[in-house]
Each structure stands twice: as C-alpha cells, then as structure tokens.
Write a protein that holds these residues in place. Structure first.
Motif, PDB file in Angstrom:
ATOM      1  N   GLU A  42     -31.571  -5.219  25.241  1.00 37.56           N
ATOM      2  CA  GLU A  42     -32.031  -4.372  26.349  1.00 37.56           C
ATOM      3  C   GLU A  42     -31.889  -5.118  27.669  1.00 37.56           C
ATOM      4  O   GLU A  42     -31.572  -4.526  28.704  1.00 37.56           O
ATOM      5  CB  GLU A  42     -33.486  -3.937  26.120  1.00 37.56           C
ATOM      6  CG  GLU A  42     -33.632  -2.848  25.070  1.00 37.56           C
ATOM      7  CD  GLU A  42     -35.083  -2.541  24.729  1.00 37.56           C
ATOM      8  OE1 GLU A  42     -35.979  -3.299  25.202  1.00 37.56           O
ATOM      9  OE2 GLU A  42     -35.327  -1.563  23.999  1.00 37.56           O
ATOM     10  N   ASN A  43     -32.118  -6.439  27.647  1.00 38.07           N
ATOM     11  CA  ASN A  43     -31.909  -7.238  28.846  1.00 38.07           C
ATOM     12  C   ASN A  43     -30.431  -7.318  29.203  1.00 38.07           C
ATOM     13  O   ASN A  43     -30.069  -7.358  30.384  1.00 38.07           O
ATOM     14  CB  ASN A  43     -32.493  -8.637  28.670  1.00 38.07           C
ATOM     15  CG  ASN A  43     -32.419  -9.466  29.929  1.00 38.07           C
ATOM     16  OD1 ASN A  43     -31.438 -10.170  30.162  1.00 38.07           O
ATOM     17  ND2 ASN A  43     -33.443  -9.375  30.762  1.00 38.07           N
ATOM     18  N   PHE A  44     -29.567  -7.357  28.182  1.00 40.35           N
ATOM     19  CA  PHE A  44     -28.118  -7.347  28.430  1.00 40.35           C
ATOM     20  C   PHE A  44     -27.743  -6.165  29.328  1.00 40.35           C
ATOM     21  O   PHE A  44     -26.866  -6.278  30.199  1.00 40.35           O
ATOM     22  CB  PHE A  44     -27.338  -7.217  27.123  1.00 40.35           C
ATOM     23  CG  PHE A  44     -27.336  -8.444  26.242  1.00 40.35           C
ATOM     24  CD1 PHE A  44     -27.882  -9.643  26.665  1.00 40.35           C
ATOM     25  CD2 PHE A  44     -26.770  -8.393  24.972  1.00 40.35           C
ATOM     26  CE1 PHE A  44     -27.867 -10.770  25.853  1.00 40.35           C
ATOM     27  CE2 PHE A  44     -26.743  -9.509  24.151  1.00 40.35           C
ATOM     28  CZ  PHE A  44     -27.292 -10.704  24.588  1.00 40.35           C
ATOM     29  N   GLU A  45     -28.409  -5.035  29.081  1.00 47.61           N
ATOM     30  CA  GLU A  45     -28.054  -3.805  29.785  1.00 47.61           C
ATOM     31  C   GLU A  45     -28.493  -3.817  31.250  1.00 47.61           C
ATOM     32  O   GLU A  45     -28.107  -2.942  32.021  1.00 47.61           O
ATOM     33  CB  GLU A  45     -28.690  -2.602  29.080  1.00 47.61           C
ATOM     34  CG  GLU A  45     -28.285  -2.429  27.616  1.00 47.61           C
ATOM     35  CD  GLU A  45     -26.793  -2.180  27.447  1.00 47.61           C
ATOM     36  OE1 GLU A  45     -26.188  -1.599  28.377  1.00 47.61           O
ATOM     37  OE2 GLU A  45     -26.243  -2.557  26.403  1.00 47.61           O
ATOM     38  N   THR A  46     -29.321  -4.800  31.627  1.00 43.12           N
ATOM     39  CA  THR A  46     -29.834  -4.828  33.003  1.00 43.12           C
ATOM     40  C   THR A  46     -28.915  -5.576  33.968  1.00 43.12           C
ATOM     41  O   THR A  46     -29.209  -5.649  35.161  1.00 43.12           O
ATOM     42  CB  THR A  46     -31.226  -5.497  33.054  1.00 43.12           C
ATOM     43  OG1 THR A  46     -31.104  -6.889  32.698  1.00 43.12           O
ATOM     44  CG2 THR A  46     -32.192  -4.796  32.109  1.00 43.12           C
ATOM     45  N   THR A  47     -27.834  -6.161  33.440  1.00 42.45           N
ATOM     46  CA  THR A  47     -26.951  -6.941  34.304  1.00 42.45           C
ATOM     47  C   THR A  47     -25.488  -6.599  34.056  1.00 42.45           C
ATOM     48  O   THR A  47     -25.105  -6.253  32.930  1.00 42.45           O
ATOM     49  CB  THR A  47     -27.164  -8.452  34.088  1.00 42.45           C
ATOM     50  OG1 THR A  47     -26.311  -9.181  34.979  1.00 42.45           O
ATOM     51  CG2 THR A  47     -26.867  -8.858  32.652  1.00 42.45           C
ATOM     52  N   HIS A  48     -24.699  -6.711  35.108  1.00 43.83           N
ATOM     53  CA  HIS A  48     -23.250  -6.536  34.983  1.00 43.83           C
ATOM     54  C   HIS A  48     -22.558  -7.888  34.832  1.00 43.83           C
ATOM     55  O   HIS A  48     -21.336  -7.956  34.655  1.00 43.83           O
ATOM     56  CB  HIS A  48     -22.695  -5.832  36.227  1.00 43.83           C
ATOM     57  CG  HIS A  48     -22.829  -6.661  37.469  1.00 43.83           C
ATOM     58  ND1 HIS A  48     -24.021  -6.764  38.172  1.00 43.83           N
ATOM     59  CD2 HIS A  48     -21.927  -7.444  38.145  1.00 43.83           C
ATOM     60  CE1 HIS A  48     -23.848  -7.569  39.207  1.00 43.83           C
ATOM     61  NE2 HIS A  48     -22.599  -8.004  39.216  1.00 43.83           N
ATOM     62  N   LEU A  49     -23.336  -8.978  34.895  1.00 47.32           N
ATOM     63  CA  LEU A  49     -22.753 -10.314  34.856  1.00 47.32           C
ATOM     64  C   LEU A  49     -22.219 -10.649  33.469  1.00 47.32           C
ATOM     65  O   LEU A  49     -22.821 -10.266  32.457  1.00 47.32           O
ATOM     66  CB  LEU A  49     -23.810 -11.359  35.244  1.00 47.32           C
ATOM     67  CG  LEU A  49     -24.378 -11.291  36.666  1.00 47.32           C
ATOM     68  CD1 LEU A  49     -25.495 -12.307  36.836  1.00 47.32           C
ATOM     69  CD2 LEU A  49     -23.267 -11.543  37.686  1.00 47.32           C
ATOM     70  N   PRO A  50     -21.109 -11.378  33.399  1.00 49.12           N
ATOM     71  CA  PRO A  50     -20.628 -11.876  32.101  1.00 49.12           C
ATOM     72  C   PRO A  50     -21.681 -12.804  31.491  1.00 49.12           C
ATOM     73  O   PRO A  50     -22.356 -13.554  32.205  1.00 49.12           O
ATOM     74  CB  PRO A  50     -19.347 -12.642  32.451  1.00 49.12           C
ATOM     75  CG  PRO A  50     -18.948 -12.143  33.799  1.00 49.12           C
ATOM     76  CD  PRO A  50     -20.206 -11.779  34.508  1.00 49.12           C
ATOM     77  N   LYS A  51     -21.803 -12.778  30.172  1.00 49.77           N
ATOM     78  CA  LYS A  51     -22.902 -13.473  29.499  1.00 49.77           C
ATOM     79  C   LYS A  51     -22.390 -14.570  28.558  1.00 49.77           C
ATOM     80  O   LYS A  51     -21.349 -14.427  27.927  1.00 49.77           O
ATOM     81  CB  LYS A  51     -23.726 -12.474  28.682  1.00 49.77           C
ATOM     82  CG  LYS A  51     -24.401 -11.401  29.506  1.00 49.77           C
ATOM     83  CD  LYS A  51     -25.064 -10.356  28.650  1.00 49.77           C
ATOM     84  CE  LYS A  51     -24.083  -9.420  27.983  1.00 49.77           C
ATOM     85  NZ  LYS A  51     -23.361  -8.563  28.927  1.00 49.77           N
ATOM     86  N   ILE A  52     -23.183 -15.633  28.480  1.00 52.52           N
ATOM     87  CA  ILE A  52     -23.017 -16.652  27.453  1.00 52.52           C
ATOM     88  C   ILE A  52     -24.378 -16.825  26.791  1.00 52.52           C
ATOM     89  O   ILE A  52     -25.382 -17.066  27.481  1.00 52.52           O
ATOM     90  CB  ILE A  52     -22.526 -17.999  28.036  1.00 52.52           C
ATOM     91  CG1 ILE A  52     -21.126 -17.845  28.616  1.00 52.52           C
ATOM     92  CG2 ILE A  52     -22.535 -19.082  26.962  1.00 52.52           C
ATOM     93  CD1 ILE A  52     -20.594 -19.095  29.309  1.00 52.52           C
ATOM     94  N   VAL A  53     -24.420 -16.677  25.483  1.00 50.94           N
ATOM     95  CA  VAL A  53     -25.685 -16.694  24.747  1.00 50.94           C
ATOM     96  C   VAL A  53     -25.725 -17.915  23.829  1.00 50.94           C
ATOM     97  O   VAL A  53     -24.947 -18.008  22.875  1.00 50.94           O
ATOM     98  CB  VAL A  53     -25.859 -15.397  23.917  1.00 50.94           C
ATOM     99  CG1 VAL A  53     -27.217 -15.405  23.207  1.00 50.94           C
ATOM    100  CG2 VAL A  53     -25.720 -14.168  24.807  1.00 50.94           C
ATOM    101  N   CYS A  54     -26.625 -18.843  24.139  1.00 48.92           N
ATOM    102  CA  CYS A  54     -26.832 -20.027  23.295  1.00 48.92           C
ATOM    103  C   CYS A  54     -28.031 -19.733  22.406  1.00 48.92           C
ATOM    104  O   CYS A  54     -29.163 -19.644  22.904  1.00 48.92           O
ATOM    105  CB  CYS A  54     -27.108 -21.255  24.156  1.00 48.92           C
ATOM    106  SG  CYS A  54     -25.794 -21.632  25.331  1.00 48.92           S
ATOM    107  N   ILE A  55     -27.803 -19.599  21.118  1.00 47.12           N
ATOM    108  CA  ILE A  55     -28.841 -19.022  20.267  1.00 47.12           C
ATOM    109  C   ILE A  55     -29.045 -19.780  18.962  1.00 47.12           C
ATOM    110  O   ILE A  55     -28.085 -20.165  18.293  1.00 47.12           O
ATOM    111  CB  ILE A  55     -28.512 -17.537  19.970  1.00 47.12           C
ATOM    112  CG1 ILE A  55     -29.599 -16.869  19.128  1.00 47.12           C
ATOM    113  CG2 ILE A  55     -27.139 -17.380  19.315  1.00 47.12           C
ATOM    114  CD1 ILE A  55     -29.456 -15.352  19.039  1.00 47.12           C
TER     115      ILE A  55
END
Length: 344
Positions: A253-266
């Motif tokens: 849901e947080n992904f949907e709040t931004t247009h920025l490219p994402k990197i997820v360290c998980i």
C-alpha cells in the motif's frame, strides 16, 4: 519402456511417489494462496526445494527401471522451472561494476550479537570493517540497535527507527547520498517493521526500503525443533505467515503512494517463492539475486539447509548489474549486496 504390472514393492514406491508429487503440486500453488486461507498449508511452501529433489529422485528411479511412471515426477519438476531459477542461479549474468554505479547492502545484524549468540567478540567493529572494505553506498540494517563501536562515519545521512523510545530493536538505513524524505510503515503488535528513505543520487531520486517481516520464532536447529510440540510449532509458524501477509499488504500500500523507483532490502523470514515474495514482485519489482547472482545465494543458516530468506528487490526500470553473497559469520544471517547502474 516396460508395461508389465508393478510388484508389491514397486506399487508401494509409486504410492509414496504420488504423495510427494501431490506435495510438490500444492507447494507450486501456494505462492498464489494467502496464508489466511490456510496457515497450515502455507508451511508446505517451505519444503518446495526438498519436494523437487525427491521428485527428481523418483523420476530417475523409474527411468532406470524403464517405467513410464517417471512421467509424473518428471513433468512436475520440469514444470517448476520458474521456481528453480529462484532456488539456484546457474548462469552468472553479473556485469562489471563501473564508476557510474551505486551499491546497496542489506544485512540482518542480529543486534550485533548483543546476547552472545555467537562466540565472537567485537562484532560491531568487525561489521564496521567489513562495510568499509566493501564500500556500499547505502546500507539497510534489520535487527538493528544503537552500537557505540559501529563506525558509520562514511555515511553522512541516516534514518534509525525504533518502535518505542524504550525499545532496543529497530531498523535503519545509512546512505552516502542525501536523504530528502523518510517514513515508517509501523507494523502493529510486533518489533518488526519497515521504513523507507527517499535518496537523491545525482539527478535521480529513489525510494529505498529496509524491511523486516514477522519472525517465525524458531530455533534454526533440526534437533531442537524435534523436541518441540509439533502442533504448537506449526501453529506458531502459521500465525507468523498470516502476520507476514498483513505486513506485506501494508508495505505494498505504501508502494502505491509514490511514483519513485524502489529498492527493497528485506528480511522476509520466508522463501523467495513464498506468497509474500510473490505479492511484492507483482509490483513491478525483480529479484536482484535471480538477475545477477549465482549459486544458492544462502543468507541464513538453518542447520544443514542453506536458506535464502533475505533479498534485494528492485524496480525493473533500475538496471541491476551485480549481486554478491558473503560468507561472513557475524550474525545468523549473511550480508548481501546489489550493484545498480545509474541512468545516463
């Protein structure tokens, strides 16, 4: 191929074969089934690599016996090619790391050995030395705590988040690039959490996440697990998977709040072929290890089983050129690092 009837022993072998074939088939389906539907069934997904190996053995057995029964397991194993790529990367697709790149490291440091889980001293200093040597541009820590001997002077920007003012367990992002925005997802009723930092890298802004999904609360030792009440163990792991599903929903849901490219360290506390991994990757992300890693990619010691429960997922628009696994025994997890190419 022989068409004669099976003898008693062969019938027994084929019955066992069919059981494990059914287990593998269910394991293939589970990444698309929410754990809330059946927490017990979701645990079967953990055994997917073992089920594949067992079915491969059955296929070979029937081939040697010249029996068409090999088709059952052979078709299932071959049908799981997309899962095989997540378990073992055969081809090294890594490219040379050039100057026009940046490196992102993810590391569950297990509170820097605060409770002497491993028989090693000066863990904070050794991790500092390791980071200095590998020189990542961004570091995401899970199971983080404030550590006086952790030297992160090369990282002028940081975001440390603890669930409460009295909590020792937190999560952190350190960056050599300017952090222009930050936030926390705040998973409820748990010490686990996810945070993000919007990082300005030259002319690009990326959102970097540090994520720690719900822990399974198991001792990584088969002998110790055998001593536990199996019903309670299955119930506890199943409940953790349900919590992971809820946490993953909050994260996406947080992904949907931004247009920025994402990197997820998980730290998923789950497999790369699980429901939670499937949900995350569905948001235009790819697994950096699958793209440019090699081998099994072990990130966690579970007795004799090499597990990959830590990952770096990146937006497909970000070019991943290199991935490294490290055999550094300063935690129960192993650090990982991915290199990405900056846009021209």
């Amino acid at each position: 191929m022989k068409k004669a009837k099976l003898n008693f022993f062969q019938n027994l072998v084929f019955a066992v074969n069919l059981f494990f074939a059914a287990c593998l088939l269910v394991a293939y389906i589970l990444p698309f089934v929410p754990p809330k539907f059946s927490a017990f069934l979701s645990i079967l997904n953990l055994g997917l690599p073992v089920f594949m190996l067992i079915n491969l053995c059955f296929a070979v057995y029937w081939l040697l016996k010249l029996r068409l029964h090999f088709i059952v397991s052979a078709v299932l194993v071959l049908g799981g090619y997309s899962y095989m790529k997540k378990i073992f990367v055969f081809k090294d697709n890594a490219q040379e790391v050039t100057e026009n790149t940046f490196k992102v490291m993810s590391y569950n440091v297990r509170l820097f050995n605060a409770y002497d889980w491993i028989d090693k001293e000066d863990v904070e200093q050794k991790i500092s030395d390791f980071i200095a040597k590998e020189s990542p541009d961004i570091v995401a820590f899970q199971d983080y705590k404030k550590a006086p001997d952790l030297a992160m002077n090369a990282f002028p920007y940081s975001f440390e988040k603890f669930k409460t003012t009295s909590s020792r367990i937190g999560i952190a992002i350190f960056s050599k690039y300017k952090i222009i925005n930050k936030g926390s997802i705040d998973f409820p009723n748990t010490h686990n959490n996810a945070i993000f930092a919007d990082v300005l890298i030259q002319n690009d802004t990326l959102r970097v996440y540090a994520v720690h999904l719900e822990s399974l609360k198991v001792i990584p030792d088969v002998k110790e697990l055998q001593k536990e009440n199996h019903q309670k163990l299955i119930s506890r792991v199943g409940k953790s998977f349900v919590k992971q599903q809820e946490q993953t929903k909050m994260l996406t849901e947080n992904f949907e709040t931004t247009h920025l490219p994402k990197i997820v360290c998980i730290d998923m506390n789950n497999t790369p072929f699980s429901y939670v991994a499937n949900q995350l990757l569905a948001h235009n992300l790819e697994d950096a290890f699958v793209e440019s890693g090699q081998g099994l990619g072990k990130t966690f010691d579970f007795d004799f089983l090499p597990l990959r429960i830590d990952a770096i997922f990146n937006e497909k628009s970000i070019q991943n050129i290199n991935f490294k696994n490290y055999d550094l025994r300063l935690s129960d997890h192993y650090p990982i690092m991915a290199s990405f190419k900056l846009s021209d």
